[in-house]
Scaffold this motif. Structure first.
Motif, PDB file in Angstrom:
ATOM      1  N   LYS A  62      -5.720 -78.767  91.682  1.00 44.25           N
ATOM      2  CA  LYS A  62      -5.654 -80.236  90.351  1.00 44.25           C
ATOM      3  C   LYS A  62      -6.347 -79.097  89.049  1.00 44.25           C
ATOM      4  O   LYS A  62      -5.338 -79.279  87.625  1.00 44.25           O
ATOM      5  CB  LYS A  62      -6.313 -81.464  90.356  1.00 44.25           C
ATOM      6  N   ALA A  63      -7.749 -78.728  88.762  1.00 44.94           N
ATOM      7  CA  ALA A  63      -8.102 -77.543  87.809  1.00 44.94           C
ATOM      8  C   ALA A  63      -6.872 -76.483  87.491  1.00 44.94           C
ATOM      9  O   ALA A  63      -5.826 -76.485  86.248  1.00 44.94           O
ATOM     10  CB  ALA A  63      -9.136 -77.466  88.253  1.00 44.94           C
ATOM     11  N   CYS A  64      -6.125 -75.555  88.345  1.00 40.23           N
ATOM     12  CA  CYS A  64      -5.136 -75.470  88.026  1.00 40.23           C
ATOM     13  C   CYS A  64      -4.133 -75.610  87.175  1.00 40.23           C
ATOM     14  O   CYS A  64      -3.023 -75.185  85.928  1.00 40.23           O
ATOM     15  CB  CYS A  64      -5.022 -74.193  89.585  1.00 40.23           C
ATOM     16  N   THR A  65      -3.759 -76.544  87.871  1.00 42.63           N
ATOM     17  CA  THR A  65      -2.496 -78.156  87.842  1.00 42.63           C
ATOM     18  C   THR A  65      -2.036 -77.952  86.449  1.00 42.63           C
ATOM     19  O   THR A  65      -2.103 -78.267  85.288  1.00 42.63           O
ATOM     20  CB  THR A  65      -2.254 -78.871  88.578  1.00 42.63           C
ATOM     21  N   ASP A  66      -3.834 -78.858  86.013  1.00 48.18           N
ATOM     22  CA  ASP A  66      -4.131 -78.860  84.383  1.00 48.18           C
ATOM     23  C   ASP A  66      -3.936 -78.323  83.200  1.00 48.18           C
ATOM     24  O   ASP A  66      -3.790 -78.427  82.069  1.00 48.18           O
ATOM     25  CB  ASP A  66      -5.182 -79.625  84.758  1.00 48.18           C
ATOM     26  N   ALA A  67      -4.510 -76.585  83.962  1.00 43.55           N
ATOM     27  CA  ALA A  67      -4.679 -75.932  83.258  1.00 43.55           C
ATOM     28  C   ALA A  67      -3.667 -75.052  82.539  1.00 43.55           C
ATOM     29  O   ALA A  67      -3.167 -74.103  82.108  1.00 43.55           O
ATOM     30  CB  ALA A  67      -5.266 -74.421  83.323  1.00 43.55           C
ATOM     31  N   GLY A  68      -2.190 -75.496  83.510  1.00 48.11           N
ATOM     32  CA  GLY A  68      -0.975 -74.587  83.615  1.00 48.11           C
ATOM     33  C   GLY A  68      -0.849 -73.602  84.523  1.00 48.11           C
ATOM     34  O   GLY A  68       0.613 -72.970  84.230  1.00 48.11           O
ATOM     35  N   THR A  69      -1.493 -73.634  85.326  1.00 44.97           N
ATOM     36  CA  THR A  69      -1.268 -72.007  85.761  1.00 44.97           C
ATOM     37  C   THR A  69      -0.749 -72.545  87.198  1.00 44.97           C
ATOM     38  O   THR A  69      -0.282 -73.513  87.928  1.00 44.97           O
ATOM     39  CB  THR A  69      -2.475 -71.783  87.046  1.00 44.97           C
ATOM     40  N   PRO A  70       0.692 -71.995  87.043  1.00 44.71           N
ATOM     41  CA  PRO A  70       1.395 -72.208  88.500  1.00 44.71           C
ATOM     42  C   PRO A  70       0.933 -71.867  89.628  1.00 44.71           C
ATOM     43  O   PRO A  70       0.490 -71.347  90.590  1.00 44.71           O
ATOM     44  CB  PRO A  70       2.633 -71.104  88.473  1.00 44.71           C
ATOM     45  N   VAL A  71       1.356 -73.684  90.621  1.00 43.11           N
ATOM     46  CA  VAL A  71       0.675 -73.642  91.938  1.00 43.11           C
ATOM     47  C   VAL A  71       2.009 -73.074  92.791  1.00 43.11           C
ATOM     48  O   VAL A  71       3.872 -73.989  92.776  1.00 43.11           O
ATOM     49  CB  VAL A  71       1.020 -74.817  92.091  1.00 43.11           C
ATOM     50  N   VAL A  72       2.236 -72.211  93.889  1.00 37.92           N
ATOM     51  CA  VAL A  72       3.147 -71.526  94.342  1.00 37.92           C
ATOM     52  C   VAL A  72       3.327 -71.950  95.713  1.00 37.92           C
ATOM     53  O   VAL A  72       5.010 -71.607  95.541  1.00 37.92           O
ATOM     54  CB  VAL A  72       3.679 -70.405  94.073  1.00 37.92           C
ATOM     55  N   VAL A  73       2.075 -72.445  96.338  1.00 43.25           N
ATOM     56  CA  VAL A  73       2.648 -72.467  97.909  1.00 43.25           C
ATOM     57  C   VAL A  73       1.279 -74.269  97.072  1.00 43.25           C
ATOM     58  O   VAL A  73      -0.356 -74.327  97.580  1.00 43.25           O
ATOM     59  CB  VAL A  73       2.381 -72.280  98.779  1.00 43.25           C
ATOM     60  N   PRO A  74       1.589 -75.182  97.225  1.00 47.51           N
ATOM     61  CA  PRO A  74       1.171 -76.570  97.318  1.00 47.51           C
ATOM     62  C   PRO A  74       0.100 -76.710  98.518  1.00 47.51           C
ATOM     63  O   PRO A  74       0.476 -76.084  99.403  1.00 47.51           O
ATOM     64  CB  PRO A  74       1.859 -77.975  97.236  1.00 47.51           C
ATOM     65  N   GLU A  75      -0.898 -77.371  98.148  1.00 44.63           N
ATOM     66  CA  GLU A  75      -1.512 -78.154  98.901  1.00 44.63           C
ATOM     67  C   GLU A  75      -1.030 -78.236 100.189  1.00 44.63           C
ATOM     68  O   GLU A  75      -0.602 -79.375 100.089  1.00 44.63           O
ATOM     69  CB  GLU A  75      -2.876 -78.784  98.843  1.00 44.63           C
ATOM     70  N   LYS A  76      -1.401 -77.802 101.091  1.00 43.16           N
ATOM     71  CA  LYS A  76      -0.773 -78.491 102.862  1.00 43.16           C
ATOM     72  C   LYS A  76      -1.652 -77.844 103.583  1.00 43.16           C
ATOM     73  O   LYS A  76      -2.394 -77.198 103.865  1.00 43.16           O
ATOM     74  CB  LYS A  76       0.463 -77.683 102.840  1.00 43.16           C
ATOM     75  N   GLU A  77      -1.481 -78.798 105.045  1.00 43.82           N
ATOM     76  CA  GLU A  77      -2.084 -78.785 106.348  1.00 43.82           C
ATOM     77  C   GLU A  77      -0.965 -76.987 106.737  1.00 43.82           C
ATOM     78  O   GLU A  77      -0.041 -77.077 107.251  1.00 43.82           O
ATOM     79  CB  GLU A  77      -2.623 -79.272 107.251  1.00 43.82           C
ATOM     80  N   PHE A  78      -1.913 -75.806 106.808  1.00 41.94           N
ATOM     81  CA  PHE A  78      -1.470 -74.569 107.141  1.00 41.94           C
ATOM     82  C   PHE A  78      -0.921 -74.834 109.023  1.00 41.94           C
ATOM     83  O   PHE A  78      -0.728 -74.043 109.832  1.00 41.94           O
ATOM     84  CB  PHE A  78      -2.202 -73.263 106.655  1.00 41.94           C
ATOM     85  N   ARG A  79      -2.487 -75.593 109.530  1.00 37.35           N
ATOM     86  CA  ARG A  79      -2.993 -75.646 110.644  1.00 37.35           C
ATOM     87  C   ARG A  79      -3.896 -76.427 111.208  1.00 37.35           C
ATOM     88  O   ARG A  79      -4.199 -76.946 110.704  1.00 37.35           O
ATOM     89  CB  ARG A  79      -3.432 -74.052 111.061  1.00 37.35           C
ATOM     90  N   PRO A  80      -3.916 -76.870 112.369  1.00 33.86           N
ATOM     91  CA  PRO A  80      -4.643 -78.327 112.114  1.00 33.86           C
ATOM     92  C   PRO A  80      -6.035 -77.942 111.808  1.00 33.86           C
ATOM     93  O   PRO A  80      -6.914 -76.612 112.059  1.00 33.86           O
ATOM     94  CB  PRO A  80      -5.004 -78.097 113.931  1.00 33.86           C
ATOM     95  N   GLY A  81      -6.338 -78.056 110.730  1.00 28.11           N
ATOM     96  CA  GLY A  81      -8.580 -78.186 110.211  1.00 28.11           C
ATOM     97  C   GLY A  81      -8.406 -77.610 109.617  1.00 28.11           C
ATOM     98  O   GLY A  81      -9.666 -76.967 108.344  1.00 28.11           O
ATOM     99  N   ILE A  82      -7.308 -76.311 109.339  1.00 25.87           N
ATOM    100  CA  ILE A  82      -6.623 -75.745 107.520  1.00 25.87           C
ATOM    101  C   ILE A  82      -5.872 -75.937 106.762  1.00 25.87           C
ATOM    102  O   ILE A  82      -4.936 -76.075 107.005  1.00 25.87           O
ATOM    103  CB  ILE A  82      -6.603 -74.591 109.013  1.00 25.87           C
ATOM    104  N   ARG A  83      -6.565 -75.934 105.558  1.00 27.92           N
ATOM    105  CA  ARG A  83      -5.827 -76.492 104.666  1.00 27.92           C
ATOM    106  C   ARG A  83      -5.227 -75.225 103.508  1.00 27.92           C
ATOM    107  O   ARG A  83      -6.359 -74.479 103.136  1.00 27.92           O
ATOM    108  CB  ARG A  83      -5.822 -77.621 103.446  1.00 27.92           C
ATOM    109  N   ILE A  84      -4.318 -75.003 103.138  1.00 30.95           N
ATOM    110  CA  ILE A  84      -4.248 -73.137 102.205  1.00 30.95           C
ATOM    111  C   ILE A  84      -2.909 -74.662 100.687  1.00 30.95           C
ATOM    112  O   ILE A  84      -2.500 -75.069 101.106  1.00 30.95           O
ATOM    113  CB  ILE A  84      -3.426 -72.473 102.255  1.00 30.95           C
ATOM    114  N   ALA A  85      -3.640 -73.280  99.722  1.00 31.09           N
ATOM    115  CA  ALA A  85      -2.439 -73.584  98.825  1.00 31.09           C
ATOM    116  C   ALA A  85      -2.851 -71.780  97.895  1.00 31.09           C
ATOM    117  O   ALA A  85      -3.360 -71.296  98.127  1.00 31.09           O
ATOM    118  CB  ALA A  85      -3.491 -74.642  97.933  1.00 31.09           C
ATOM    119  N   ILE A  86      -1.497 -72.029  97.467  1.00 31.93           N
ATOM    120  CA  ILE A  86      -1.492 -70.755  96.443  1.00 31.93           C
ATOM    121  C   ILE A  86      -1.304 -70.993  95.160  1.00 31.93           C
ATOM    122  O   ILE A  86      -0.540 -71.335  94.840  1.00 31.93           O
ATOM    123  CB  ILE A  86      -0.548 -69.719  97.526  1.00 31.93           C
TER     124      ILE A  86
END
Length: 135
Positions: free
Chosen positions: A96-120
């Motif tokens: 959210k902070a990156c989005t609010d600052a205008g930083t491109p989010v190329v991979v939105p937050e998501k569950e990558f594997r059970p119990g593991i979340r990523i965003a890029i």
């Protein structure tokens, strides 16, 4: 015989000609701890920032027409170093902070594997920075 580490972390060097924006991203937006700067032989300055126990060396280089920019496009677009990962506990807030600052989010937050979340996200030079959350 393998490497005999004397430090249990890495130092990561990032070269840029976009110093103010890169420093604002890593120091101010992401909150990496600024520990100093030093003049570099041949011109420019290195800003040193801590990411946990790892040192991020942000080298601001004089703009030269002979500098080759990194290949754009993210993880699968070229060989070589493509991204780096920070394991964090506040992934939703940082995206959210990156989005609010205008930083491109190329991979939105998501569950990558059970119990593991990523965003890029990308830094101002287009380098990919991955946030990883466990649990």
């Amino acid at each position: 015989m393998g490497i005999a580490l004397t430090k249990q972390s890495i130092d990561l060097g990032i070269n840029t000609t976009n110093g103010p924006a890169m420093l604002a991203f890593y120091r101010d937006l992401l909150g990496l701890k600024f520990v100093g700067e030093m003049a570099m032989p041949g011109g420019g300055v290195m800003h040193r920032l801590m990411c946990g126990d790892s040192l991020i060396k942000l080298r601001v280089m004089p703009a030269e027409p002979t500098l080759t920019p990194a290949a754009p496009g993210g993880i699968q677009s070229a060989a070589g170093f493509r991204y780096w990962t920070m394991t964090i506990s506040n992934i939703t807030e940082m995206v959210k902070a990156c989005t609010d600052a205008g930083t491109p989010v190329v991979v939105p937050e998501k569950e990558f594997r059970p119990g593991i979340r990523i965003a890029i996200v990308t830094d101002p030079d287009g380098n990919w920075v991955e946030f990883l959350s466990l649990g």
